[in-house]
Structure formats: structure tokens, C-alpha cells
Design a protein around this motif. Structure first.
Motif, PDB file in Angstrom:
ATOM      1  N   LEU A   1      31.765  41.512  23.761  1.00  9.47           N
ATOM      2  CA  LEU A   1      30.420  40.570  23.187  1.00  9.47           C
ATOM      3  C   LEU A   1      30.920  39.321  22.741  1.00  9.47           C
ATOM      4  O   LEU A   1      30.198  38.632  23.269  1.00  9.47           O
ATOM      5  N   ASN A   2      31.968  39.280  22.106  1.00  9.58           N
ATOM      6  CA  ASN A   2      32.242  37.819  21.487  1.00  9.58           C
ATOM      7  C   ASN A   2      32.942  37.256  22.480  1.00  9.58           C
ATOM      8  O   ASN A   2      32.531  35.820  22.737  1.00  9.58           O
ATOM      9  N   SER A   3      33.613  37.689  23.647  1.00  5.18           N
ATOM     10  CA  SER A   3      34.109  36.887  24.723  1.00  5.18           C
ATOM     11  C   SER A   3      32.933  36.380  25.687  1.00  5.18           C
ATOM     12  O   SER A   3      32.784  35.267  26.008  1.00  5.18           O
ATOM     13  N   ASP A   4      32.029  37.315  25.846  1.00  7.06           N
ATOM     14  CA  ASP A   4      30.847  36.785  26.667  1.00  7.06           C
ATOM     15  C   ASP A   4      30.236  35.659  25.847  1.00  7.06           C
ATOM     16  O   ASP A   4      29.564  34.802  26.485  1.00  7.06           O
ATOM     17  N   ILE A   5      29.741  36.068  24.595  1.00  8.99           N
ATOM     18  CA  ILE A   5      29.133  34.885  23.884  1.00  8.99           C
ATOM     19  C   ILE A   5      29.623  33.520  23.885  1.00  8.99           C
ATOM     20  O   ILE A   5      29.108  32.461  23.991  1.00  8.99           O
ATOM     21  N   THR A   6      30.779  33.675  23.835  1.00 11.30           N
ATOM     22  CA  THR A   6      31.809  32.312  23.985  1.00 11.30           C
ATOM     23  C   THR A   6      31.797  31.787  25.177  1.00 11.30           C
ATOM     24  O   THR A   6      31.442  30.511  25.258  1.00 11.30           O
ATOM     25  N   ASP A   7      31.841  32.527  26.287  1.00  6.26           N
ATOM     26  CA  ASP A   7      31.445  31.852  27.608  1.00  6.26           C
ATOM     27  C   ASP A   7      30.194  31.247  27.818  1.00  6.26           C
ATOM     28  O   ASP A   7      30.194  30.116  28.588  1.00  6.26           O
ATOM     29  N   ILE A   8      29.393  31.855  27.312  1.00  6.11           N
ATOM     30  CA  ILE A   8      27.873  31.412  27.394  1.00  6.11           C
ATOM     31  C   ILE A   8      27.882  29.941  26.797  1.00  6.11           C
ATOM     32  O   ILE A   8      27.225  28.920  27.122  1.00  6.11           O
ATOM     33  N   ILE A   9      28.142  29.716  25.351  1.00  2.00           N
ATOM     34  CA  ILE A   9      28.085  28.684  24.675  1.00  2.00           C
ATOM     35  C   ILE A   9      29.217  27.573  25.466  1.00  2.00           C
ATOM     36  O   ILE A   9      28.853  26.436  25.489  1.00  2.00           O
ATOM     37  N   SER A  10      30.197  27.922  26.001  1.00  2.00           N
ATOM     38  CA  SER A  10      31.214  27.195  26.655  1.00  2.00           C
ATOM     39  C   SER A  10      30.558  26.311  27.982  1.00  2.00           C
ATOM     40  O   SER A  10      30.432  25.099  28.019  1.00  2.00           O
ATOM     41  N   ALA A  11      29.714  27.226  28.599  1.00  2.00           N
ATOM     42  CA  ALA A  11      29.100  26.837  29.829  1.00  2.00           C
ATOM     43  C   ALA A  11      27.961  25.757  29.480  1.00  2.00           C
ATOM     44  O   ALA A  11      27.726  24.796  30.129  1.00  2.00           O
ATOM     45  N   LEU A  12      27.297  26.118  28.269  1.00  2.00           N
ATOM     46  CA  LEU A  12      26.179  25.436  27.649  1.00  2.00           C
ATOM     47  C   LEU A  12      26.428  23.807  27.298  1.00  2.00           C
ATOM     48  O   LEU A  12      25.799  22.771  27.915  1.00  2.00           O
ATOM     49  N   VAL A  13      27.773  23.992  26.664  1.00  2.00           N
ATOM     50  CA  VAL A  13      28.323  22.688  25.985  1.00  2.00           C
ATOM     51  C   VAL A  13      28.805  21.672  27.340  1.00  2.00           C
ATOM     52  O   VAL A  13      28.425  20.681  27.333  1.00  2.00           O
ATOM     53  N   THR A  14      29.559  22.415  27.976  1.00  2.00           N
ATOM     54  CA  THR A  14      30.081  21.451  29.126  1.00  2.00           C
ATOM     55  C   THR A  14      29.297  20.879  30.197  1.00  2.00           C
ATOM     56  O   THR A  14      29.254  20.078  30.645  1.00  2.00           O
ATOM     57  N   SER A  15      28.048  21.855  30.339  1.00  2.00           N
ATOM     58  CA  SER A  15      26.879  21.457  31.186  1.00  2.00           C
ATOM     59  C   SER A  15      25.932  20.557  30.829  1.00  2.00           C
ATOM     60  O   SER A  15      25.647  19.806  31.610  1.00  2.00           O
ATOM     61  N   THR A  16      25.982  20.451  29.447  1.00  2.00           N
ATOM     62  CA  THR A  16      24.932  19.218  29.040  1.00  2.00           C
ATOM     63  C   THR A  16      25.572  18.162  28.587  1.00  2.00           C
ATOM     64  O   THR A  16      24.885  17.391  27.996  1.00  2.00           O
ATOM     65  N   PHE A  17      26.773  17.626  28.990  1.00  2.00           N
ATOM     66  CA  PHE A  17      27.433  16.565  28.690  1.00  2.00           C
ATOM     67  C   PHE A  17      26.952  15.809  30.064  1.00  2.00           C
ATOM     68  O   PHE A  17      27.860  15.864  31.102  1.00  2.00           O
ATOM     69  N   ILE A  18      26.087  14.801  29.918  1.00  2.00           N
ATOM     70  CA  ILE A  18      25.505  14.209  31.027  1.00  2.00           C
ATOM     71  C   ILE A  18      25.397  12.792  30.722  1.00  2.00           C
ATOM     72  O   ILE A  18      25.735  12.074  29.724  1.00  2.00           O
ATOM     73  N   ILE A  19      25.400  11.970  32.249  1.00  2.00           N
ATOM     74  CA  ILE A  19      25.299  10.670  32.036  1.00  2.00           C
ATOM     75  C   ILE A  19      23.698  10.360  32.119  1.00  2.00           C
ATOM     76  O   ILE A  19      23.213  10.542  33.010  1.00  2.00           O
ATOM     77  N   GLU A  20      23.203   9.928  30.985  1.00  2.00           N
ATOM     78  CA  GLU A  20      21.787   9.599  30.674  1.00  2.00           C
ATOM     79  C   GLU A  20      21.339   8.401  31.586  1.00  2.00           C
ATOM     80  O   GLU A  20      20.379   8.198  32.285  1.00  2.00           O
TER      81      GLU A  20
END
Length: 772
Positions: free
Chosen positions: A317-336
Motif C-alpha cells: 500500500l505504501n509503495s502504491d500510494i507513493t507511486d500515485i503521488i509521484s505521478a501527480l507531482v511530476t505530471s502537474t509541473f507544466i508550462i503555463e
């Protein structure tokens, strides 16, 4: 003022969202009493990223303050006295807050007005749908997302409540367990009493102990069930989180980026980024809450270990939730705000980079720095060959470093590159009819974020740009419309491109074999076929190549392949060219190959679970079962490990590794790469030596007299993977009582051993049947 009148009619969640727009940075009373004046000003005419516009913003600030002071003076009578004081206070507050940064006031008000407009529009669409007309697709999607957020909120609240119940039950269990230990201590001390008195007290204590132990046995089973139920609830919540995140990142955010692209060609302004940020922040909040709950579960399990699979379940569970938050952080770094599509030297240009979840995850507490690098089309092959984007620049940009700033008024974390200037550009040699205007460039941005007080660190580097360049260079048609490439290509075409890249990186003729290509096809298509003919006429899409994550992983096919290339290029190139690394072999294939060979035979294969990792697999006897042979795997090595000690030296250290598959003595293959022995002591100092150690395969031996002491490499030493076992605890000490005769709860493993003994009594069979 019409917008404010409509905003005041909002209800429910929409009203709460509207109210949340205001605060000390901009009081809602100012919006109310100056509504008409605010809505008449040309806020959108101010370019926030242009410092020249600061004078215009300063005039708007001064006019706002003057208008507020005028409004205050008009208040009269007893009822207007307090309002007069309040409006005057707000005028002074806004003046002092924004006098040095008037552009921030404009940013704040623009954010408020756009958010109000969105909320009013959504409410209007919803009400028209209730009148019998179908809502448009945008409103339906938004409603679906909001409903899913409500489900997630309720699920997270439910697991929070269950977690508190579990904690209370466990605390009471420990108290009762301590009481049982006290009864046991009292029974042990009865030997000093007269026989009559001893018999009487012993009978009462034995009866009491039986009652307590019966309760403990029953409650231990209940705690086990609570823990398993809670882990199942968390798993369901994580599934919902993934689904919601996929909808927002892979659909809504991708559509926003597409609108941004079309805006560059004259399409309508993309808009909607504030809505995306609000969704991403809700996601971040819910993910972080669930992560904290899972960590608290881990703490409870460590505090009171019980037999069962909880440790493994929580680790997953810890590994899965870390993967989810990792995807969120890296995907929401955008060029506005994108740089201009036409760049000229000695001309200033601007860009804005934004982290949509930066404010919610408190990234601004340690403000990250962002760097911009320019890359040309002509340097595409160089981009693929060089070590990193630091050396891939095809020009020099002035003012290309910027620290991200948190804007409290809008809750955004962004970096505004206001004064970048292209100092110089490296032009390629042009031939024939080619002109300078046909050259294409891209500006890459990279940064590093820490979350939760450096608890998690994310390095955002656009290796996806490398994938884009590879795909573009390999599959663009001659004479194409600029940047147009096919969305799908045949698998053999992609194999040819990957092989070309791999050969270029290794600087040798040994590229990818047909077996390697079959392995890559199995990974890309999630196939088990070993027949290369099965993939001859199969096409692969860009999404399969570098958009969709591999099953069970948080990285794409390209990211995995690119990680292999980087590792080989930096550390293992000679071994690949020597034929010492098989690499493209999965775990099952390695097991089948090694079990047919003598003990001590090993091979090197790329990790399936980690980007840029390589592992050693070898065959040896099972130390726990005579006559049985097993294939063992070390935890994967990465670039970090090889910067400490080389692969050849690590293999040399491991005496149980004898033959490189199929039958080559290891020294014959690797000896030429071993680090020479250390020299003798100089000036009275002995130099320490790092050694690779695998405890399960190490035979203790004494150091020879006068030998050089060695120190085990603790940070890089891998461990052997083997099946986990439950219910195994160290031997119990002679006493569990301290000097005062009280039970010491610090040694939780002893507690666990006692609890396990309790469970083996009357209810042990019941627990086993439940698990089966």
C-alpha cells in the motif's frame, strides 16, 4: 456588478468555493462595496509577466485605494460609522500589502473574477439541465469529477474513523496484556507465602488469569481482522484515486495542453487552468491523507506485531500510494505560458512554469529552482547521445534560472521567467534551399521538488522530450507539415530506431539482437509470445511508447528503455561490448536458464521494477532444505551504486559467483576490470577498503595477520530476495519484568511472541481456517 449579483446567488459547494477566494489578501467586503467599479476595470489588459506593466498595475492599485477611501467617506450616521472605519482600514491594508508588488494585486483580482465567472457558468449549466435540457459534455465531466471527489472524501473519512477505532482497541489490548503480565508476576511470588494462604490466592489469581487470557485470545483475533479489513478499504480507496487521477491528468490536463498548442496557432485562449489546479490540489490532499493513514497503520503494526500478512500488505500500500503521488507531482509541473514560437537573439522573452500542487503540498516551504535550456532540431542526435540536458544546450539563454514563488492570493506556485534573452544560438550548416527560419528549437525546463519536509524528493527532467525527438527523427515523413508525425508505426520500424540509438550509445557494432527485440516486444505489448514473427505486422502507438505506464509500474516503455541506456552508457559499456551482459531477460527466463547449470553460475539482467537498474541472478543450494536448488536475485544496482564500487569489483567480492552464464569463469571475463589491490600503509595510515557482502552466502573467516582491514559497503549492499515468513520472533529473555516488577512494553517483539502463543491456544485453528 452583474457578475457579483449572480455570484451571490450561488449555493452549496459553489458558494463555499466562492467564499474561499477571499481573505486578508483581498477582503470580500471590498468586492461587495466596489463591485461595479471592479468589474469595469481592464484587468486582463495587464500582462503579469511583463515588468513594464508594473506602472499600469500601480495606477490600478492607487485608483482602487482612492475609490475605497471615497466609499468610506460616504458612510454616515450611526449605522455607517463601523463600516466607515472598516473600509478605511482595508484601504490602508491593500496599500501596504501591494504597494511594492502591484502586479500581484492584478493577479489576485483576475483570479477572483475568472473563478467567479466559472462558478456562475457551471451553476447556470446545471440549472438548465434540471429544466429538462441535457447538460453539455463539459458540465457532465465536471459533475462526474466532483461526484468522485465526494466519494473519495467519504471513503477517506471512513478509513480515518476505522483507524482511530483500531488504535483505541490496540491501546486497550496492551493495557490488558500488561495486566496479564502482572498477574503472572504475582503468581510467581506466591512461593514465599504459607501453604494455606498460597492456595487461596493462587486459585483466585489463576481464575483471573484465565479470564484475561481468554479475552486477549479473542481480542487478538479481532485486531487481526480489523487490520486486514482496513487494508482492504485502503486498497479500494487507492483504486478510486488512480481512476480519478487518470481522468484528470490523462484527459483533462492533456486537453488543456492541446488547447494551449492550438492557441499558439491562433486558436482560442486555453483557460481552465485554475479549475485543473483545484482538482489537482484536492487529489494531492486526499492522497496525502491516505498516505499518512497508511503510515499510522504501519506504526501500529510495528508497535504490536501479530502473525499474519499485514507487514507485506502495508508495504505494498505504501509503495502504491507513493507511486500515485509521484505521478501527480511530476505530471502537474507544466508550462503555463509558453515562450514565443519565434526567437531572436538579443531579444527578451518570457515564460511561466507552474506546479499545480505546489501550494497544497507545501513545496514552497523550500522554494525549488527551475532552469531553462534551449535545444535545436539539428542537435537531436546529440541530445540522444549526451549525458544530460545540462550539456545539450544549443545556445545560451540569459536569466535562465528562476526560483519558484508562492502567490498566496491565488494559491499558485510558479516561476516567472520575465527577462530571458537568447544571447547566442548554434546554427547548423544549411544546404540547398534550407533557410534559417526552418530551424526548430525547444526550451526545456527542469527542477527538483521536496514534499513533506524532504520526506519525498522528485526530480522533474523532461526525458519525454528525448522520446519525442527519437520518434520525430525516426518516423517523420519527408516534406511533412512541420512537427507532424504518425501516431502509430510498425513494431519493426521502432526496433530499427531503438537499435540505432543503442549502437550509437555503446559506440560499437553490438546492438540489439532478435532475442532482445522479442523481450522488448513482450514488455511493450504485455505479451508472452517468444516468436518474433508474431510481432512483424503489429503496430505500436505513441501512447504505448511513452504515454501509458507499463502494467503495474509508474513508468512508460520508453522511460524504462531510456533508463537502461543511461546506465549502460555511464557504467557498463565495456561489459556489454564484451558480451558479459545478457540484460534483456526477465526473471522467469533467468530462472529457467540457470537451473540447468552448475551451482555458482550467474547472469546479469535488467531490472523490470526499477528504471536504470541491473541485477545479478545465480543458482545455489537452498540453505534451508538439503538437495533443493534455488535461483537467487540481488536487489538491483543503479548508477548510484556503481559510483561507489564498480560492477566488476562487486562480482569479484562475491565468492559464491563462479561462472558467467553459460560456462565462462568469472575472472576470465571481469579480471581485466578489477581495481588493483591497495598499496601498503603509507606514513602510518592504513587505507580502508569497501567490500560487497551478501550475508547468506558469506563464510566467516579471520583476517590474515597484518592484513588490510575491510569495511562492508552498507549503503549499496543488496539483500537476497526470498519468501517472507510470519510468526518468527527472537527467543524470549528470562524475564519480562523490570526492577520494579512491572512489564516493559518497549520490546514489542516479546509482546508479539506472547500474543502468538495465545493465538495458538483455543482459537489458533479458527484463525487458520479463516485464512484458508
Amino acid at each position: 456588478m452583474a457578475m457579483w449579483i449572480q455570484a451571490q446567488q450561488l449555493q452549496g459547494e459553489a458558494l463555499h468555493q466562492m467564499q474561499a477566494l477571499y481573505g486578508q489578501h483581498f477582503p470580500i467586503e471590498v468586492r461587495h462595496y466596489l463591485a461595479q467599479w471592479i468589474e469595469c476595470q481592464l484587468w486582463d489588459s495587464v500582462e503579469l509577466d511583463n515588468p513594464v506593466e508594473e506602472a499600469k498595475a500601480k495606477r490600478l492599485l492607487d485608483n482602487l485605494v482612492s475609490e475605497l477611501q471615497r466609499k468610506a467617506q460616504l458612510q454616515g450616521g450611526e449605522d455607517g460609522f463601523l463600516l466607515k472605519i472598516k473600509l478605511g482600514h482595508y484601504a490602508n491594508q491593500l496599500k501596504s500589502t501591494y504597494d511594492r508588488c502591484p502586479l500581484e494585486l492584478v493577479r489576485c483580482i483576475k483570479h477572483i473574477l475568472h473563478s467567479e465567472q466559472r462558478l456562475v457558468q457551471e451553476a447556470t449549466n446545471a440549472s438548465s439541465g434540471g429544466g429538462g435540457q441535457a447538460m453539455d459534455s463539459l458540465s457532465q465531466r465536471h459533475q462526474q469529477i466532483n461526484q468522485s471527489f465526494e466519494e473519495l472524501r467519504l471513503a477517506t473519512q471512513e478509513t480515518e474513523n476505522e483507524l482511530r477505532k483500531l488504535q483505541h482497541s490496540q491501546e486497550y489490548f496492551i493495557i490488558q496484556y500488561q495486566e496479564n503480565m502482572r498477574i503472572q508476576a504475582q503468581l510467581s511470588s506466591l512461593s514465599t507465602l504459607p501453604p494455606a494462604e498460597r492456595t487461596q490466592r493462587e486459585t483466585a489469581l489463576q481464575s483471573k488469569r484465565t479470564t484475561v487470557e481468554t479475552w486477549l485470545t479473542r481480542e487478538a483475533s479481532t485486531l487481526q481482522k480489523y487490520r486486514l479489513d482496513l487494508s482492504e478499504q485502503h486498497q479500494k480507496t487507492l483504486t478510486l484515486l488512480r481512476k480519478q487521477q487518470t481522468l484528470i491528468l490523462d484527459e483533462e490536463l492533456i486537453q488543456w495542453k492541446r488547447r494551449q498548442q492550438l492557441a499558439g496557432n491562433g486558436g482560442p485562449h486555453e483557460g481552465g487552468l485554475d479549475v485543473l489546479q483545484s482538482w489537482c490540489e484536492k487529489l494531492a490532499d486526499l492522497i496525502w491523507q491516505n498516505r499518512q493513514q497508511i503510515r499510522r497503520c504501519e506504526h501500529l503494526t510495528q508497535q504490536l506485531p501479530l502473525p499474519g500478512p499485514m507487514e507485506e500488505l502495508l508495504s505494498k500500500l505504501n509503495s502504491d500510494i507513493t507511486d500515485i503521488i509521484s505521478a501527480l507531482v511530476t505530471s502537474t509541473f507544466i508550462i503555463e505560458k509558453q515562450p514565443p514560437q519565434v526567437l531572436k537573439t538579443q531579444t527578451k522573452f518570457a515564460a511561466t512554469v507552474r506546479l499545480l500542487v505546489g501550494g497544497k503540498l507545501n513545496v514552497h516551504m523550500n522554494p525549488p529552482q527551475v532552469k531553462a535550456v534551449i535545444v535545436s532540431e539539428q542537435q537531436a542526435k546529440a541530445l540522444l547521445k549526451n549525458e544530460s540536458t545540462h550539456s545539450e544546450s544549443s545556445g545560451e539563454i540569459l536569466n535562465n534560472n528562476c526560483v519558484m514563488e508562492y502567490h498566496q492570493a491565488t494559491g499558485t506556485l510558479s516561476a516567472h521567467f520575465r527577462n530571458m534573452s537568447l544571447k547566442r544560438i548554434k546554427r547548423s550548416d544549411r544546404r540547398g534551399a534550407e533557410s534559417v527560419t526552418e530551424e526548430k528549437f525547444t526550451v526545456l525546463f527542469e527542477s527538483q521538488f521536496s514534499v513533506g519536509g524532504n520526506e519525498l524528493v522528485f526530480h522533474v527532467k523532461d526525458n519525454n522530450a528525448t522520446a519525442t525527438v527519437l520518434w520525430d527523427n525516426a518516423f517523420a515523413e519527408p516534406g511533412r507539415v512541420p512537427f507532424i508525425v504518425p501516431d502509430k508505426v510498425m513494431w519493426p520500424q521502432l526496433c530499427e530506431a531503438l537499435d540505432m540509438k543503442y549502437k550509437a550509445e555503446m559506440h560499437s557494432g553490438r546492438g540489439l539482437s532478435e532475442d532482445n527485440m522479442v523481450f522488448l516486444a513482450q514488455k511493450a505489448f504485455t505479451s508472452s509470445s517468444n516468436n518474433p514473427e508474431d510481432f512483424r505486422n503489429v503496430s505500436i502507438s505513441w501512447a504505448q511508447f511513452n504515454r501509458e505506464s507499463l502494467p503495474g509500474r509508474n513508468f512508460t516503455f520508453w522511460q524504462w528503455f531510456d533508463g537502461v541506456v543511461e546506465l549502460m552508457k555511464k557504467h557498463l559499456k565495456p561489459h556489454w561490448n564484451d558480451g558479459a551482459i545478457l540484460g534483456f531477460v526477465n526473471k522467469q527466463q533467468a530462472q529457467d536458464m540457470l537451473l540447468s547449470k552448475p551451482n555458482g553460475t550467474f547472469l546479469l539482467r535488467f531490472s523490470d521494477s526499477e528504471i536504470g537498474g541491473i541485477t545479478i541472478a545465480w543458482v545455489a543450494e537452498n540453505p534451508n532444505k538439503q538437495g533443493e536448488r534455488l535461483v537467487w536475485n540481488l536487489l538491483p544496482y543503479t548508477t548510484k551504486d556503481f559510483s561507489i564500487r564498480s560492477l566488476a569489483d562487486r562480482i569479484s567480492d562475491l565468492n559464491h559467483l563462479l561462472f558467467l552464464y553459460p560456462d565462462r569463469p568469472k575472472d576470465e571475463v571481469f579480471a581485466k576490470y578489477y581495481t588493483p589491490p591497495l598499496s601498503k600503509a603509507v606514513d602510518g595510515y592504513v587505507k580502508p577498503q569497501i567490500k560487497q557482502v551478501v550475508p547468506e552466502f558469506t563464510t566467516p573467516k579471520s583476517e590474515p595477520s597484518g592484513g588490510t582491514p575491510s569495511f562492508m559497503d552498507q549503503t549499496a549492499s543488496p539483500s537476497v530476495s526470498h519468501p517472507s515468513s510470519f510468526g518468527v520472533y527472537p527467543s524470549m529473555s528470562d524475564t519480562m519484568l523490570d526492577a520494579e516488577g512491572d512489564f516493559d512494553l518497549e520490546d514489542t517483539m516479546d509482546v508479539a511472541r506472547h500474543v502468538e502463543e495465545l493465538l495458538r491456544r483455543p482459537m489458533a485453528n479458527q484463525w487458520s481456517s479463516q485464512q484458508s
